[in-house]
Structures are given as C-alpha cells and as structure tokens.
Design an enzyme around this catalytic site. Sequence first.
Site, PDB file in Angstrom:
ATOM      1  N   THR A 131       0.833  -1.210   0.000  1.00 22.14           N
ATOM      2  CA  THR A 131       0.000   0.000   0.000  1.00 22.14           C
ATOM      3  C   THR A 131       0.866   1.258   0.000  1.00 22.14           C
ATOM      4  O   THR A 131       0.438   2.313  -0.446  1.00 22.14           O
ATOM      5  CB  THR A 131      -0.923  -0.015   1.235  1.00 22.14           C
ATOM      6  N   LYS A 173       3.268 -12.527   8.085  1.00 24.92           N
ATOM      7  CA  LYS A 173       2.077 -11.864   7.531  1.00 24.92           C
ATOM      8  C   LYS A 173       1.511 -12.791   6.475  1.00 24.92           C
ATOM      9  O   LYS A 173       2.138 -13.007   5.441  1.00 24.92           O
ATOM     10  CB  LYS A 173       2.501 -10.531   6.919  1.00 24.92           C
ATOM     11  N   TYR A 228       6.734 -11.422   4.841  1.00 27.56           N
ATOM     12  CA  TYR A 228       5.565 -10.867   4.160  1.00 27.56           C
ATOM     13  C   TYR A 228       5.200 -11.815   3.025  1.00 27.56           C
ATOM     14  O   TYR A 228       5.851 -11.822   1.982  1.00 27.56           O
ATOM     15  CB  TYR A 228       5.983  -9.493   3.642  1.00 27.56           C
TER      16      TYR A 228
END
Lengths: 306, 306
Positions: B51, B166, B138
Amino acid sequence: MPTTPTPRLSGLSAFPLTPLHDDVLDRAALAGLVTRLVTAGVDSLTVLGSTGSYAYLSREERAEVARTAVEHAGDVPVLVGIGALRTRDVRALAEDAQDAGAAGVLLAPLTYQQHTEDDVFGLYRDVTADLDVPLVVYDNPGTTRFTFTDELYRRIGALPRVASLKIPPLPADPAAAAGRVAQLRALLPEHVSIGISGDAAAATGLAAGCDLWYSVIAGTLPEPALALTRAVRAGDADGARAQSERLRPLWDLFARHGSLRVTAAVAEHLRLARRSCLPLPIRGLDEAARAEVADVVDRLAPHPAP
Amino acid sequence: MPTTPTPRLSGLSAFPLTPLHDDVLDRAALAGLVTRLVTAGVDSLTVLGSTGSYAYLSREERAEVARTAVEHAGDVPVLVGIGALRTRDVRALAEDAQDAGAAGVLLAPLTYQQHTEDDVFGLYRDVTADLDVPLVVYDNPGTTRFTFTDELYRRIGALPRVASLKIPPLPADPAAAAGRVAQLRALLPEHVSIGISGDAAAATGLAAGCDLWYSVIAGTLPEPALALTRAVRAGDADGARAQSERLRPLWDLFARHGSLRVTAAVAEHLRLARRSCLPLPIRGLDEAARAEVADVVDRLAPHPAP
C-alpha cells in the site's frame, strides 16, 4: 538528437547474460560474450533482456552493460532493455541507453501491482514521447504478469518509434501460428516487425512469418541458433525444424529449470562466465542439474578448452 | 547497534499510502497520514508495504519515507518495508530503515524470474544475518508470485530476528481457519506472531487466532479497523463480523479495482493526499469509480472538511 532511421529488425537477435562475479558485474566476461556473438554473425544483440537480468541491476550497472556491449559490438546493432516498474525510471534508463549508443531499446511492462491497459499504454506513450531510437515492445507474460490484448497492441503499435513486437510462443500448429501472425500484422503498421520469443517456439514462429527471433540461447550458443534461422531464411522449414529438434534436450532443460539458470550453467560450463554468475538471491543449478547441462552441451558441439 | 527486544507484535498494524504529488514524494501528506493514525490509536504503523508503493520508489525516497514516519509516530512502533529484487539492495534498505529508527522491517520475496525455495531461504538468511531489529515475513503471493510452502515457513521462522509472519487470507470457514492457524503455530517458534492480511479476511483471521491484522484500510480509515480489532480483542466475534460486514462495500471495491487504487481514491476524496497520488505508470480510478468510492466513504462516516 534524432538518429538516422534503423533498418527493419530481422534475423537473429541474441540475448547475452549479464555475468556477475561475487555479485559484481564481470565486465570482461560480458565483453567476451559480446565478441563471441559478433564473431558468430548474429544480426543484433539485445543486452539487458530477461536473460541479461535487467530487473536485478542498478541504473549504474545497466549503463555500464550498455556501454560495454556497444564498445565490443562493432557494426552489430545493440538493443538495450530499459524496463523498470516506474515510468520515471524507465525514462532515465532510456536516456542512459541512448547515451551509450544503443541502436534501440526494449521495454517490458513490469508490474508489482496489477497494471491496467491504460497504465501500460500511458507508459509506452510517455517513454516514446522523448525517445530518439526504435523501441521493441516486449511481451513476456511469464515474467511480467501482464497480458497484452490485441487492442493494446494496436494502440501501442501506432506510437512513434515503436519498431518491433516481441511476442510469446505461437500455437504449435503451423496453420494456427501463421494465422496468428497474419492477425498481428493486420493490427500493426507495416514498419513494425514481429519477433518470436521462447526458444522452443522459434522454428514454428519463423516459419509462420515472424521477421526475427529474439533468442535466449543465441546469447551463449550462437551457432545452432544461426543454423536454425538461416534454414528458415533459405526457405527450408524442414531443416529449421530439424535444428530445433536437435536442440530439444536444451528446451527440455529450459522447461524444467527456467532458461536463465540453464543458460548461466551453459556459460559457466564453457568458461564464458565464472561460477555463480547470476545476481543473488538467484542461485545457480545444483550439481546434478549442472552435470546434465554439461552433458547436453558437450553432445551438441564438442568444444575445446578456451 | 542492537536494540532492546520489541514486544510481540499484536493488534492493528496500519499500512499508510506513500502519497506523491506530481510524481514526487509528498512529505507533508505522509506526515499528515501518520499523525492521523497515531492519533486514532493504531498499535503499529507499517510504511512501505504494498500500500506504501515500496516497489516503485528509489532508495532515497524510501529512506525519506522511513524518517518522516518515525519522526511523526511518537511512541508508536514503525515497521518499514525493505523488499527489492536483489539481495544486495534488500540489505542496503535494511540498513537505511534501521538508521531511520525503524522498530522492525517487513520483507516480501519479490520475483522477476521465478525464485526457488532455496533462493528465498537464502534471501531471508542473508538479510537476517546482520539485522538488529525484528523482521516480518511478508507472504503476498498476489503481488510477488511466490508461494511459501509450510516447510519454508518452518525454515525461515527459525532464523534469528524473524518475529512475525504476515499471511494471505485464511479459509472463510471459521473451523478451517482456526485449524490453519494452529497448523502454522506448530511450525513456528512461540515468539513468532501471525498476522492476517487481506482486509476482507481480517475478522475471520483474528477470530481464528491471528495475533494481529496487517491492514490496508487502517492506513487511511483507522477508526473502523480499530473497532473491528477491538471487538475481537473483547471476545466479541459477532461484533467483529458485523464491523466487517459494514465495510463490505469497501471490500467489494477492493476486489474490483485493487485495494491500492481504491485506498488512494479514499485518501484523495478526504483530502489526505493530492490528486494522482500514486507513482506512474499506475493511474488513479476513473471518475465513475471515484464517485462510487466517495459515496461508500461518505456513507461509512460523514466527515467534515479538513
């Protein structure tokens, strides 16, 4: 500074590796590869393609690769890959490539986020707006995760400086392949050449009417790739298919390990590059796969020690 | 310089945009977003996640983003994304993040070529070898095209400094989701937290036992994300599901346009960022989609002009 018009790209464009040593550009090995390809007689070189690890290299490394290739290529045109995620960076890389003396540039639409058709059209429009050399549109959905539609080919093909379209493999059926090339020709201005990529699909693609072969293997083993290309040029489609069949053990290794790792192992086996010539985190093949590669290469063309 | 141990990551980690203006970092808008999130009470910030457009930004821009976030975050821990294609670059970005005062770093295995499990393990091993802060692994197969196996989770989870995983969305069925979290716990050392991502899957993930939510929407609209997280923390799974249902129009927009473009449109609508805040070639939503986004946001929480 606009350059003189470049002749339509045709024949065999060889994609050399960008060899590293200890994770640093091995300029001497690159110069050696370029000299090998020029001596063999390829029609053009494309440095910093996927095989040239462009996406892993810094701007400075990429400028150095372009300069080194141009310096050793003599009269052979050098195309330079300028792909990057951000439009700003692609424009900077285009400048560097032109400053280095590139005869043309190659641009794939890299993605991290999924890009839309308008994003990708905007990228090509913005980059060609201040470009002085021909641009090859590099359609490689396997690495970029972006799939061109025919409508996007048409829009981008109409942009100034767009000179060639590098397409992924065509259907294996010869009639279907020829039909697809005819369909693409109808979308593109006459001056835009069509080049096949995916080495295993080269004989089919050239027989189907593609103007050139953007070739991974020609960057390391130029002779068999030239033999295939010349057979097609001489109208000998059967001879070209036979050449491709002869190379099938290589295509099988490409399918299993990816063409980059196999090509790096070929170059290391032939001492054209030093061990571990790929950028980390990409590791070379394991010993078993290296032995297979060496065996295939030695059976294709016994070679003397360099 | 080793830092003091960081408490186990938990609660809500908000992922702000990296707003640009005229394709240049808008430091003031970023500072405003960070202040907004800290004021709302998020548990941590993660800048330069997907993001935060990390893959599109230069090393210098990324260092500036990390410094700006730390400067405005007060006591709230700031995690910093350090992903890049090349190991060398990831290590440099890790240094920059630590120099900026990051409480931890976030690393996705970017790919251009398809990377092997050994490539990816080597990346995490090489990066954690000289890291002084916790690292979040991630796993975002949608953007990286790399899929972790459980065996790779296990190998990487055992590396020093690895503090959190994550994960992408869990199965929608609550029992299946809880089963999967239990399976992951068995693979990982006790000190490694598990965080859910994919905002539409957050309520399910937290109810299934995830320690935290790595949240896109919390980076721009922190209040509804906090309400959802607090409901779970209070043992009110039904309340959390109701909060998630209330946000469904946003999840639907995420599914249609991608969360990045929608979040950018939300921020632009709320004047938290200036028009066209994403890095080119990524273009913002068209007018019709923007109007839809504005309508959804205004119905979620009527807001005064800033």
